[in-house]
Structures are given as structure tokens and as C-alpha cells.
Design a protein around this motif. Structure first.
Motif, PDB file in Angstrom:
ATOM      1  N   SER A 188      34.483  32.082  37.844  1.00  0.00           N
ATOM      2  CA  SER A 188      35.228  33.494  37.919  1.00  0.00           C
ATOM      3  C   SER A 188      36.500  33.465  38.518  1.00  0.00           C
ATOM      4  O   SER A 188      36.971  32.494  39.022  1.00  0.00           O
ATOM      5  N   ALA A 198      39.130  36.067  40.857  1.00  0.00           N
ATOM      6  CA  ALA A 198      39.438  37.246  41.597  1.00  0.00           C
ATOM      7  C   ALA A 198      40.671  37.572  41.868  1.00  0.00           C
ATOM      8  O   ALA A 198      41.419  36.606  42.057  1.00  0.00           O
ATOM      9  N   GLU A 200      36.536  40.762  40.973  1.00  0.00           N
ATOM     10  CA  GLU A 200      36.334  39.492  40.359  1.00  0.00           C
ATOM     11  C   GLU A 200      35.416  39.563  38.995  1.00  0.00           C
ATOM     12  O   GLU A 200      34.760  40.396  38.654  1.00  0.00           O
ATOM     13  N   TRP A 201      36.062  38.827  37.921  1.00  0.00           N
ATOM     14  CA  TRP A 201      35.486  38.573  36.668  1.00  0.00           C
ATOM     15  C   TRP A 201      35.083  37.207  36.419  1.00  0.00           C
ATOM     16  O   TRP A 201      35.622  36.446  36.738  1.00  0.00           O
ATOM     17  N   LYS A 202      33.745  37.402  35.741  1.00  0.00           N
ATOM     18  CA  LYS A 202      33.049  36.167  35.383  1.00  0.00           C
ATOM     19  C   LYS A 202      33.469  35.628  34.122  1.00  0.00           C
ATOM     20  O   LYS A 202      33.993  36.565  33.197  1.00  0.00           O
ATOM     21  N   LEU A 203      33.861  34.360  33.880  1.00  0.00           N
ATOM     22  CA  LEU A 203      34.828  33.870  32.776  1.00  0.00           C
ATOM     23  C   LEU A 203      33.782  33.255  31.762  1.00  0.00           C
ATOM     24  O   LEU A 203      33.863  33.340  30.785  1.00  0.00           O
ATOM     25  N   ILE A 206      28.518  29.432  37.791  1.00  0.00           N
ATOM     26  CA  ILE A 206      29.048  30.634  37.388  1.00  0.00           C
ATOM     27  C   ILE A 206      30.756  30.462  37.717  1.00  0.00           C
ATOM     28  O   ILE A 206      31.165  30.049  38.740  1.00  0.00           O
ATOM     29  N   ASN A 259      29.994  41.309  33.924  1.00  0.00           N
ATOM     30  CA  ASN A 259      31.026  40.422  34.170  1.00  0.00           C
ATOM     31  C   ASN A 259      31.918  40.767  34.942  1.00  0.00           C
ATOM     32  O   ASN A 259      33.172  40.019  35.263  1.00  0.00           O
ATOM     33  N   SER A 260      31.949  41.855  35.748  1.00  0.00           N
ATOM     34  CA  SER A 260      32.858  42.517  36.694  1.00  0.00           C
ATOM     35  C   SER A 260      32.238  42.987  37.891  1.00  0.00           C
ATOM     36  O   SER A 260      31.244  43.614  37.880  1.00  0.00           O
ATOM     37  N   TYR A 268      35.793  28.313  46.219  1.00  0.00           N
ATOM     38  CA  TYR A 268      36.953  29.211  45.908  1.00  0.00           C
ATOM     39  C   TYR A 268      38.290  28.705  46.319  1.00  0.00           C
ATOM     40  O   TYR A 268      38.204  28.180  47.521  1.00  0.00           O
TER      41      TYR A 268
END
Length: 118
Positions: free
Chosen positions: A7, A9, A113-116, A5, A88-89, A40
Motif C-alpha cells: 500500500s 499512504a 492509505e490505498w492498497k496497491l 499487502i 482498497n482505501s 513502512y
């Protein structure tokens, strides 16, 4: 790559005095059986690696584990609450502490946080 995954943030550090990075690219192994691991860009602009376990109930989750990459402690405990806003968020919050000019400050990091990747 479906097991990873990707993401990004953004965060803010409440109760803290230092100057912290607030943009965090993140890569995580897709949680399997609750186990989590990833890396991260942390608040000190260092790469942090972590491993732990995720407790999940509906849209709520608590991550418990250990994390590296912080200047004050080689391996730190990790606790993070998150709430899934959409597929996704998510909103997240985590307790933090800092040693700022000899004073120990306790605070909280909150962010989105957003999943890309789909």
C-alpha cells in the motif's frame, strides 16, 4: 505474495513543528487472527518495522503494538485507528509526539492509505 499487502499512504502531521515525510510506502503481512506485522517508510524517512494486534469491528480498526525506526526512541508504542472507506482505501489517525528544539509537542498524524494489490 497473496499473504502480503502492498500500500501507499499520504499523511499530514497536525500539531507538529518539524518537517516530516508525508508519503509512506507500506508492506504488511495479511492480518491473521488479528496479529499484524509490517514495515513502512516513516515520517523521518527511516524504515520502521512493527508488530502488534488489530482489533476490528466492521469498518473500524485499532492497531496496538510496537514500532522501530524513530530517532527519539528505539522501540515506540504504536496506536493507530483506521476506518475502511472501501475495499482498497482507508482513513487513519495516530497520536504522535516530537521533541522539537527542546519542546515536547503532542499531535496527531492523519492520512489516507490505498492498497496497491487486489
Amino acid at each position: 505474495m497473496e499473504n502480503l499487502i502492498f500500500s501507499i499512504a499520504i499523511s499530514t502531521h497536525l500539531g507538529m513543528q518539524g518537517d516530516y515525510n508525508e508519503i509512506h510506502p507500506h508492506i504488511q503481512l495479511n492480518p491473521e487472527n488479528g496479529f499484524i506485522a509490517g514495515a513502512y517508510l516513516n515520517s523521518e524517512n527511516n524504515i520502521s518495522a512493527y508488530a502488534g494486534y488489530q482489533l476490528k469491528a466492521g469498518k473500524h480498526a485499532i492497531d496496538l503494538g510496537a514500532v522501530t525506526g524513530y530517532s527519539q526512541i528505539e522501540i515506540a508504542p504504536m496506536v493507530r485507528y483506521s476506518y475502511g472507506i472501501s475495499d482498497n482505501s482507508k482513513f487513519f489517525a495516530s497520536p504522535v509526539a516530537e521533541n522539537y528544539k527542546g519542546n515536547i509537542n503532542a499531535g496527531i498524524v492523519v492520512g489516507l492509505e490505498w492498497k496497491l494489490n487486489p
